[in-house]
Design a protein around this motif. Structure first.
Motif, PDB file in Angstrom:
ATOM      1  N   GLY A  80       0.598  -1.378  -0.136  1.00 48.92           N
ATOM      2  CA  GLY A  80      -0.065   0.017  -0.025  1.00 48.92           C
ATOM      3  C   GLY A  80       0.899   1.295   0.137  1.00 48.92           C
ATOM      4  O   GLY A  80       1.809   1.359  -0.825  1.00 48.92           O
ATOM      5  N   GLU A  81       0.486   2.115   0.903  1.00 50.61           N
ATOM      6  CA  GLU A  81       1.460   3.454   1.140  1.00 50.61           C
ATOM      7  C   GLU A  81       2.882   3.156   1.237  1.00 50.61           C
ATOM      8  O   GLU A  81       3.771   3.820   1.235  1.00 50.61           O
ATOM      9  CB  GLU A  81       0.705   4.503   1.879  1.00 50.61           C
ATOM     10  CG  GLU A  81       0.609   3.979   3.464  1.00 50.61           C
ATOM     11  CD  GLU A  81      -0.155   4.979   4.109  1.00 50.61           C
ATOM     12  OE1 GLU A  81       0.560   5.306   5.382  1.00 50.61           O
ATOM     13  OE2 GLU A  81      -0.918   5.273   4.002  1.00 50.61           O
ATOM     14  N   ASP A  82       3.239   2.044   1.955  1.00 53.18           N
ATOM     15  CA  ASP A  82       4.634   1.820   2.308  1.00 53.18           C
ATOM     16  C   ASP A  82       5.201   0.875   1.304  1.00 53.18           C
ATOM     17  O   ASP A  82       6.444   0.349   1.643  1.00 53.18           O
ATOM     18  CB  ASP A  82       4.552   0.879   3.505  1.00 53.18           C
ATOM     19  CG  ASP A  82       4.119   1.882   4.756  1.00 53.18           C
ATOM     20  OD1 ASP A  82       4.373   2.902   4.741  1.00 53.18           O
ATOM     21  OD2 ASP A  82       3.341   1.515   5.668  1.00 53.18           O
TER      22      ASP A  82
END
Length: 111
Positions: A80-82
């Motif tokens: 995801g955002e990571d």
């Protein structure tokens, strides 16, 4: 001083205290009975000096200690955002040190 860390090292999870620490952190360290084919992930170069500082060790000793599993390792790949980030956890003598890096092994600022 860089050392190459495979992104997951299930053998290290068998070391004393590691399984308990992983359980406490909510990390499933056991492979699935019918695992999906692994997604190829290139090993990441990690700065041994940072690991040494985090564990209070001599940087020159760290690569050999990781290689012979005196320092156990766990690496988690971000999603995801990571995505593109890796969180390495190093276990040694009852200590735990975490380091988040980009795909090239450069440490990310805490946060």
């Amino acid at each position: 001083m860089a050392m190459v860390i495979d992104w997951n090292d299930f053998d290290s999870h068998q070391r004393s205290g590691v399984a308990e620490a992983l359980d406490a952190a909510g990390v499933d360290a056991c492979p699935d009975p019918q695992p999906a084919p692994p997604t190829p992930v290139a090993p990441v170069d990690v700065d041994a000096t940072a690991v040494a500082a985090g564990l209070g060790l001599d940087p020159a000793r760290v690569p050999a200690m990781v290689a012979d599993r005196r320092i156990a390792t766990l690496c988690e790949r971000g999603t995801g955002e990571d995505a593109g980030l890796f969180r390495f956890t190093f276990y040694y003598a009852g200590q735990r040190f975490r380091l988040v890096t980009d795909a090239d092994g450069r440490p990310m600022p805490p946060g």
